[in-house]
Write an enzyme that holds these catalytic residues in place. Structure first.
Site, PDB file in Angstrom:
ATOM      1  N   LYS A 122      -3.089   8.586 -20.236  1.00  0.00           N
ATOM      2  CA  LYS A 122      -3.049   9.123 -21.594  1.00  0.00           C
ATOM      3  C   LYS A 122      -1.733   8.761 -22.289  1.00  0.00           C
ATOM      4  O   LYS A 122      -1.409   7.589 -22.407  1.00  0.00           O
ATOM      5  CB  LYS A 122      -3.283  10.631 -21.555  1.00  0.00           C
TER       6      LYS A 122
ATOM      7  N   ARG B  23       0.834  -1.204   0.000  1.00  0.00           N
ATOM      8  CA  ARG B  23       0.000   0.000   0.000  1.00  0.00           C
ATOM      9  C   ARG B  23       0.868   1.253   0.000  1.00  0.00           C
ATOM     10  O   ARG B  23       0.446   2.324  -0.413  1.00  0.00           O
ATOM     11  CB  ARG B  23      -0.918   0.005   1.218  1.00  0.00           C
TER      12      ARG B  23
ATOM     13  N   TYR C  59      -9.321  20.730 -18.219  1.00  0.00           N
ATOM     14  CA  TYR C  59      -9.975  19.421 -18.159  1.00  0.00           C
ATOM     15  C   TYR C  59     -11.252  19.552 -17.323  1.00  0.00           C
ATOM     16  O   TYR C  59     -11.200  19.929 -16.147  1.00  0.00           O
ATOM     17  CB  TYR C  59      -9.022  18.400 -17.561  1.00  0.00           C
TER      18      TYR C  59
ATOM     19  N   ASP D 161      -0.358  20.754 -15.084  1.00  0.00           N
ATOM     20  CA  ASP D 161      -0.869  19.544 -15.706  1.00  0.00           C
ATOM     21  C   ASP D 161      -0.156  19.401 -17.054  1.00  0.00           C
ATOM     22  O   ASP D 161      -0.401  20.164 -17.978  1.00  0.00           O
ATOM     23  CB  ASP D 161      -2.380  19.658 -15.894  1.00  0.00           C
TER      24      ASP D 161
END
Length: 382
Positions: free
Chosen positions: A202, A47, A99, A177
């Site tokens: 992407k 984790r 976005y 971004d």
């Protein structure tokens, strides 16, 4: 070395046990302790970290010329970890065109009281950023500047250096971004950005088979420590198989990006004066209003994302959408196949995207075939 070489070489001897050139996948969730309670292999529980994830993070940090990278189970998981790690009362300044899911999420976090405020600006105008920083919700309130360039889907370009300098003068943390540009075209840390964000789903992966997000820091600090803490406690780490696929995808990043960017530039130029179009939105075009800024901070191309605005409005956009044969009407971008979306219809009420706009994600098909498909779909006689 050129970045396209560095992206291959760091894992060229990936398996020290057998000498395999492809790194192994480590699916184990837990690891054996030594008798003194330590972990000789440096891992305790997946984790927090996994041996398969580490090479992918190291590669991305190298590509972005950052100090450290963290991978997440999605782009939104990465953004959530970052926002939740910000100081209470943070005011976010972000682009008006960005976005859509991220913008809506910012708005919802303000409504819930998780963010103190949100100011949306014309991201192409540094003075608009300065004004927003000066007019934060309260004097001295923590600031986060969220930059997206080129913007999705309008192709707006933000001057990274100018906005970073203004943001730091105001005491803001600067996040960029870099999903559309990728480090193949732009490395925002070079322009003063503190943290780089990626929807790694992407172009970083590039094959449409991994959901992933990433953050890269210019230098670890208290905020970065909290981000790492948030990921571990919430369990938003990327799984080992997904990390392995992402690593595989990044090794061909430059080949794919160069191909799709070259095709996008050819298509944008060929359609720039098409009688059926109001405009082509692509920063690589010399007449694009922000081409000079894009040319200063992008190299080796201007990206695979372009948008076209149809004469005839939404009806014309839907008609052309239905005629396309090589472009698939699907959400997302940056994969090997070319995609198209009528963004205003997808985003719904409140979107700032014009209803005559089609967003094109250019894949690695032959550019002449893609251009031929667009021309036949735009043909008024058909």
């Amino acid at each position: 070395m050129d970045p396209s070489t560095r992206v291959v070489r760091p894992i060229s001897e990936a398996d020290p046990t057998f000498g395999g050139l492809v790194p192994p996948i480590y699916p184990s969730t837990t690891y054996r302790r030594a008798t003194d309670g330590s972990y000789p292999g440096g891992h305790s529980y997946s984790r927090d970290q996994n041996p398969t994830t580490e090479p992918a993070e190291q590669m991305l940090a190298t590509l972005e010329e950052g100090a450290e990278a963290l991978l997440f189970s999605s782009g939104m998981a990465a953004a959530a970890a970052l926002l939740d790690s910000c100081e209470p009362g943070t005011h976010v300044v972000a682009p008006r065109h960005m976005y859509w899911t991220m913008r809506r999420w910012f708005e919802s976090e303000v409504a819930r009281g998780r963010l103190a405020g949100l100011t949306l600006v014309d991201a192409t105008d540094p003075e608009a950023w300065r004004t927003a920083f000066d007019n934060r919700v309260a004097p001295g309130a923590p600031l986060l500047a969220w930059i997206e360039t080129p913007a999705n889907p309008t192709g707006d370009i933000t001057d990274l250096l100018a906005v970073s300098e203004l943001a730091h003068e105001a005491g803001a943390v600067v996040v960029a971004d870099n999903t559309v540009a990728t480090p193949a075209h732009t490395r925002p840390i070079e322009f003063g950005v503190d943290v780089v964000f990626h929807s790694a789903t992407k172009q970083l992966n590039g094959h449409g088979d991994v959901l992933a997000g990433a953050l890269v820091c210019a230098a670890p600090d208290a905020l970065w420590d909290r981000v790492r803490h948030e990921r571990g406690y919430r369990g938003a780490v990327l799984g080992p198989f997904e990390a392995w696929l992402l690593l595989r995808g990044m090794r061909t990043l430059f080949l794919r990006v160069r191909q799709s960017s070259a095709s996008a530039a050819l298509i944008a130029d060929a359609l720039a004066n098409h009688q059926g179009l109001r405009s082509v939105l692509y920063p690589g075009l010399s007449h694009h209003p922000h081409h000079d800024v894009a040319a200063r901070q992008m190299h080796d191309g201007f990206g695979m994302l372009l948008s076209i605005r149809l004469r005839g409005g939404a009806e014309a956009a839907r008609r052309v959408l239905g005629r396309l044969e090589l472009f698939t009407d699907a959400t997302s971008l940056g994969s090997v196949e070319s995609l198209v979306e009528h963004r205003s219809m997808v985003e719904g009420a409140g979107t700032p995207v014009p209803d005559d706009l089609l967003r094109l994600s250019i894949g690695i098909e032959h550019a002449a075939d893609l251009l031929s498909d667009l021309r036949q779909a735009l043909d008024p006689e058909r």
